[in-house]
Every structure is written in structure tokens, then in C-alpha cells.
Design a protein around this motif. Structure first.
Motif, PDB file in Angstrom:
ATOM      1  N   VAL A   1       0.864  -1.179   0.000  1.00  0.00           N
ATOM      2  CA  VAL A   1       0.000   0.000   0.000  1.00  0.00           C
ATOM      3  C   VAL A   1       0.904   1.233   0.000  1.00  0.00           C
ATOM      4  O   VAL A   1       1.770   1.385   0.865  1.00  0.00           O
ATOM      5  N   MET A   2       0.716   2.097  -0.989  1.00  0.00           N
ATOM      6  CA  MET A   2       1.586   3.250  -1.157  1.00  0.00           C
ATOM      7  C   MET A   2       0.756   4.528  -1.324  1.00  0.00           C
ATOM      8  O   MET A   2      -0.301   4.493  -1.961  1.00  0.00           O
ATOM      9  N   GLN A   3       1.229   5.600  -0.713  1.00  0.00           N
ATOM     10  CA  GLN A   3       0.645   6.922  -0.962  1.00  0.00           C
ATOM     11  C   GLN A   3       1.680   7.755  -1.707  1.00  0.00           C
ATOM     12  O   GLN A   3       2.839   7.827  -1.279  1.00  0.00           O
ATOM     13  N   VAL A   4       1.253   8.347  -2.798  1.00  0.00           N
ATOM     14  CA  VAL A   4       2.119   9.225  -3.583  1.00  0.00           C
ATOM     15  C   VAL A   4       1.536  10.635  -3.509  1.00  0.00           C
ATOM     16  O   VAL A   4       0.362  10.842  -3.830  1.00  0.00           O
ATOM     17  N   ARG A   5       2.354  11.597  -3.072  1.00  0.00           N
ATOM     18  CA  ARG A   5       1.889  12.972  -2.896  1.00  0.00           C
ATOM     19  C   ARG A   5       2.726  13.918  -3.750  1.00  0.00           C
ATOM     20  O   ARG A   5       3.951  13.796  -3.815  1.00  0.00           O
ATOM     21  N   LEU A   6       2.060  14.832  -4.415  1.00  0.00           N
ATOM     22  CA  LEU A   6       2.728  15.810  -5.264  1.00  0.00           C
ATOM     23  C   LEU A   6       3.349  16.914  -4.409  1.00  0.00           C
ATOM     24  O   LEU A   6       2.723  17.427  -3.488  1.00  0.00           O
ATOM     25  N   LEU A   7       4.598  17.274  -4.728  1.00  0.00           N
ATOM     26  CA  LEU A   7       5.297  18.359  -4.034  1.00  0.00           C
ATOM     27  C   LEU A   7       5.514  19.512  -5.010  1.00  0.00           C
ATOM     28  O   LEU A   7       5.621  19.297  -6.220  1.00  0.00           O
ATOM     29  N   ASP A   8       5.624  20.725  -4.461  1.00  0.00           N
ATOM     30  CA  ASP A   8       5.821  21.890  -5.330  1.00  0.00           C
ATOM     31  C   ASP A   8       7.287  22.303  -5.404  1.00  0.00           C
ATOM     32  O   ASP A   8       7.611  23.474  -5.604  1.00  0.00           O
ATOM     33  N   GLU A   9       8.163  21.327  -5.254  1.00  0.00           N
ATOM     34  CA  GLU A   9       9.589  21.545  -5.488  1.00  0.00           C
ATOM     35  C   GLU A   9      10.174  20.253  -6.050  1.00  0.00           C
ATOM     36  O   GLU A   9       9.644  19.161  -5.831  1.00  0.00           O
ATOM     37  N   LYS A  10      11.289  20.370  -6.767  1.00  0.00           N
ATOM     38  CA  LYS A  10      11.838  19.223  -7.490  1.00  0.00           C
ATOM     39  C   LYS A  10      12.685  18.374  -6.539  1.00  0.00           C
ATOM     40  O   LYS A  10      13.920  18.488  -6.502  1.00  0.00           O
ATOM     41  N   LYS A  11      12.012  17.535  -5.764  1.00  0.00           N
ATOM     42  CA  LYS A  11      12.705  16.612  -4.878  1.00  0.00           C
ATOM     43  C   LYS A  11      11.845  15.372  -4.696  1.00  0.00           C
ATOM     44  O   LYS A  11      10.649  15.374  -4.999  1.00  0.00           O
TER      45      LYS A  11
ATOM     46  N   LEU B   1      10.952  12.451 -13.465  1.00  0.00           N
ATOM     47  CA  LEU B   1      11.062  13.909 -13.312  1.00  0.00           C
ATOM     48  C   LEU B   1      12.008  14.524 -14.332  1.00  0.00           C
ATOM     49  O   LEU B   1      11.855  15.687 -14.705  1.00  0.00           O
ATOM     50  N   ASP B   2      12.972  13.736 -14.788  1.00  0.00           N
ATOM     51  CA  ASP B   2      13.919  14.232 -15.780  1.00  0.00           C
ATOM     52  C   ASP B   2      13.246  14.525 -17.121  1.00  0.00           C
ATOM     53  O   ASP B   2      13.802  15.235 -17.957  1.00  0.00           O
ATOM     54  N   GLU B   3      12.041  13.981 -17.318  1.00  0.00           N
ATOM     55  CA  GLU B   3      11.317  14.195 -18.564  1.00  0.00           C
ATOM     56  C   GLU B   3      10.136  15.154 -18.392  1.00  0.00           C
ATOM     57  O   GLU B   3       9.259  15.241 -19.246  1.00  0.00           O
ATOM     58  N   ILE B   4      10.133  15.880 -17.258  1.00  0.00           N
ATOM     59  CA  ILE B   4       9.060  16.838 -16.965  1.00  0.00           C
ATOM     60  C   ILE B   4       9.662  18.223 -16.757  1.00  0.00           C
ATOM     61  O   ILE B   4      10.656  18.370 -16.027  1.00  0.00           O
ATOM     62  N   GLU B   5       9.071  19.226 -17.384  1.00  0.00           N
ATOM     63  CA  GLU B   5       9.568  20.598 -17.240  1.00  0.00           C
ATOM     64  C   GLU B   5       9.216  21.219 -15.888  1.00  0.00           C
ATOM     65  O   GLU B   5       9.979  21.991 -15.328  1.00  0.00           O
ATOM     66  N   ASN B   6       8.063  20.887 -15.350  1.00  0.00           N
ATOM     67  CA  ASN B   6       7.549  21.548 -14.149  1.00  0.00           C
ATOM     68  C   ASN B   6       8.472  21.369 -12.955  1.00  0.00           C
ATOM     69  O   ASN B   6       9.153  20.343 -12.815  1.00  0.00           O
ATOM     70  N   ASN B   7       8.459  22.355 -12.076  1.00  0.00           N
ATOM     71  CA  ASN B   7       9.248  22.301 -10.840  1.00  0.00           C
ATOM     72  C   ASN B   7       8.424  21.595  -9.767  1.00  0.00           C
ATOM     73  O   ASN B   7       7.866  22.210  -8.852  1.00  0.00           O
ATOM     74  N   ILE B   8       8.339  20.281  -9.891  1.00  0.00           N
ATOM     75  CA  ILE B   8       7.544  19.473  -8.967  1.00  0.00           C
ATOM     76  C   ILE B   8       8.358  18.287  -8.480  1.00  0.00           C
ATOM     77  O   ILE B   8       9.432  17.982  -9.021  1.00  0.00           O
ATOM     78  N   GLY B   9       7.837  17.611  -7.451  1.00  0.00           N
ATOM     79  CA  GLY B   9       8.463  16.404  -6.938  1.00  0.00           C
ATOM     80  C   GLY B   9       7.404  15.507  -6.324  1.00  0.00           C
ATOM     81  O   GLY B   9       6.199  15.759  -6.460  1.00  0.00           O
ATOM     82  N   PHE B  10       7.865  14.457  -5.642  1.00  0.00           N
ATOM     83  CA  PHE B  10       6.922  13.493  -5.068  1.00  0.00           C
ATOM     84  C   PHE B  10       7.391  13.039  -3.691  1.00  0.00           C
ATOM     85  O   PHE B  10       8.592  12.862  -3.448  1.00  0.00           O
TER      86      PHE B  10
END
Length: 320
Positions: A45-55, A83-92
Motif C-alpha cells: 500500500v503506497m501513498q504518492v503525494r505531489l510536491l511543489d519543489e523538485k525533490k 522527473l527528468d522528462e518533466i519541465e515543471n518544478n515538482i516532486g513526489f
């Protein structure tokens, strides 16, 4: 091959998702590194959460000593590639409750890798294809074993049974699975995938290769035609199993007695130590489970058993 332009996401509908990442059986006896099967149970069971910084942050909730450095973690390494294939400054941020014990041979590392990329892709609006997700997730397998392979990853993402015709380039064929029941026993010993690979022979006699090719073709044909007798005859490995089975106490006895109890056949799940058997009905699968228990109780090794079916869906997004 020229890389595509990096993807840019304009909006995000959701910030967090829960996924169930199931166990898998790799090789299916004769199909070393090319065949795999997805299970209904067990699953992480995994939770994946979007972050607003690239980490990337990895949180373990189960007490297993898993690396917190994402580059060294089977869930983190695939997300680095994504993430290397995404422009947005996001993380997980990924929180993992592992119900598939590492080193069990039931695709523990693949579940972490596949669950992470499927969950992240959902939050991104499913911008990547299943083939892309397999490509990312194989970096998790490289962390675990030192080698990229997809025989656990592909069925975990696609569901059912998959044939990996090629890794470079990726060529994955989905095989509709008959309604088999799967019985597994996990002796409470650890066989590391990297160690199980090191003991394999580097050269194979031509007569053994020919027999193995015939069994792989027979197994795929039997699955497609729902020919149970052909499936049973084809579940034979003359190359890998004779070497790896020495790492699993009681293996020969379990296999022989389970087939006598009515199982179609089976063998080592992945690199072991788990052993799987396929049955045509639930009653036979439960009888096979009792046989497995008797063998390991007699030799004095703790174990866990599962009676389950083949998952047609793979990693599941859980709507909360």
C-alpha cells in the motif's frame, strides 16, 4: 533514439493518491527474464503525494531498512527518471507500507517501483504510457539487482501475464490469463536476486536451450489456447531451476508433492525462495497449500502461504 521534448503539465487535478502495488511471479519456470504474472495478493500500500519543489522523499512505514536516498531506493530511482522528462518544478513524496517482504521472490522491488510510477503518473494526468512507466520502473530493478529487467515490472503495470520480447527497445506483449488459482509458499529465508543471478551458469548446452525454447513456446501457446495439459507439460526449466533450487530447502519435495496433489505445475517464484503452483480450481489450490505447509513444518522452517488468483489489472488506483 532521439529523446522527446520534456512534458509540461498545466494543472493538477489531485495532489495525493493511494495505490495497491501487487506481487508478481517472474520467469514462470521456463521463461527466465521474459515471462511474468501479476497476483491479486499480496500487495503493498503506497501513498504518492505531489510536491511543489523538485525533490523526492521516501517514507517507510513498515520497519524494513530501506534506503532513504531516492537514488538508492527502488521507488525513488524510477521517479528521478520520470522527473527528468518533466519541465515543471515538482516532486513526489512516497509513503510505503510493504506487505511484500524484500527478498521474497514475489516482486517486492518491482511493486515499489511500479506503484511509485503509476501513482505519480495518475497525479500528472496519465501523461506517460504504460511502456514509459515500465521504462522508468526498470531503474528500480537496477537498484535492487544491478540489472534492468522487466519480468516483474511489466505484469505489475499491465496486469495478467506479460511476455517481454525485448528490453532494448522495449517490446511487451500482454497475454490473457486463464482463471488459474495460484498457491505460494514463502519460506522465511532470504535469497537476494543479485546472489541468485551470480550462481547461474554462463554457458548453456544447445540441447538444453532447445528444450527450454520449446517449453516457453508451449507455455505461451497453452495460455492462449487455455490448454491446461499443455501449460502443465511446459512448466519445466532445465537451465535455471536446477541451479537455484539448491538455495531453497525442501524445494524438490514441495514441487513433487504439489503436482501429486493436483497442481498443474510450478516452480521458483522469481529468484526465490518463494515457490508457486498453478491450479485449475480453488479446492485444488487449497489442498496444495496444505501440502506446502506440511513440508515446511516437517523441515522446521517458518513460512507464509497465499492462495490467490491472477490480477487482470496490475497496480490499482484506490479512490478515496
Amino acid at each position: 533514439m532521439e529523446l522527446e521534448k520534456k512534458k509540461s503539465i498545466s494543472s493538477f487535478a489531485e495532489k495525493q493518491v493511494t495505490v495497491h502495488a501487487p506481487g508478481t511471479v517472474a520467469n514462470l519456470v521456463c521463461g527466465f527474464d521474459v515471462l511474468g504474472m501479476c497476483l491479486e495478493e499480496p500487495y503493498d500500500v503506497m501513498q504518492v503525494r505531489l510536491l511543489d519543489e523538485k525533490k523526492i522523499t521516501i517514507i517507510s512505514k513498515d520497519g524494513y531498512q530501506l534506503p532513504s536516498d531516492p537514488a538508492l531506493n527502488t521507488a525513488g530511482a524510477p521517479l528521478i527518471e520520470m522527473l527528468d522528462e518533466i519541465e515543471n518544478n515538482i516532486g513526489f513524496e512516497v509513503t510505503i507500507q510493504k506487505n511484500i517482504k524484500p527478498g521474497s521472490g514475489i516482486g517486492s522491488s518491482a511493486a515499489s517501483a511500479a506503484g511509485a510510477v503509476v501513482g505519480a503518473n495518475y497525479l500528472l494526468g496519465n501523461i506517460f504510457s504504460k511502456e514509459d512507466l515500465v521504462r522508468f520502473a526498470m531503474f528500480g530493478e537496477k537498484v535492487a539487482s544491478g540489472v534492468k529487467h522487466a519480468d516483474n515490472i511489466a505484469p505489475c503495470i499491465y496486469g495478467s501475464i506479460t511476455l517481454i520480447r525485448s528490453i532494448f527497445p522495449l517490446d511487451i506483449i500482454s497475454i490473457p490469463a486463464p482463471d488459474f488459482y495460484v498457491t505460494l509458499v514463502h519460506p522465511q529465508i532470504e535469497v537476494r536476486t543479485s546472489d541468485a543471478r551470480q550462481i547461474l551458469r554462463k554457458e548453456v548446452q544447445l540441447k538444453d536451450a532447445i528444450k527450454q525454447w520449446g517449453n516457453i513456446a508451449g507455455l505461451v501457446a497453452g495460455l492462449l489456447q487455455k490448454d491446461l495439459a499443455l501449460v502443465g507439460r511446459s512448466l519445466e526449466d532445465v537451465i535455471i531451476e536446477p541451479v537455484r533450487s539448491i538455495l531453497i530447502p525442501g524445494f524438490d519435495e514441495v514441487k513433487s508433492k504439489c503436482k501429486s496433489a493436483g497442481a498443474l505445475g510450478g516452480g521458483i517464484s522469481g529468484s526465490g525462495p518463494s515457490i508457486f503452483m498453478l491450479s485449475a480450481d480453488k479446492a485444488t489450490a487449497q489442498h496444495v497449500e496444505n501440502v506446502m505447509k506440511e513440508v515446511f513444518e516437517k523441515i522446521g522452517i517458518s513460512y507464509h502461504t497465499y492462495v490467490t488468483t491472477i490480477s487482470k489489472t496490475g497496480v490499482q488506483i484506490i479512490k478515496e
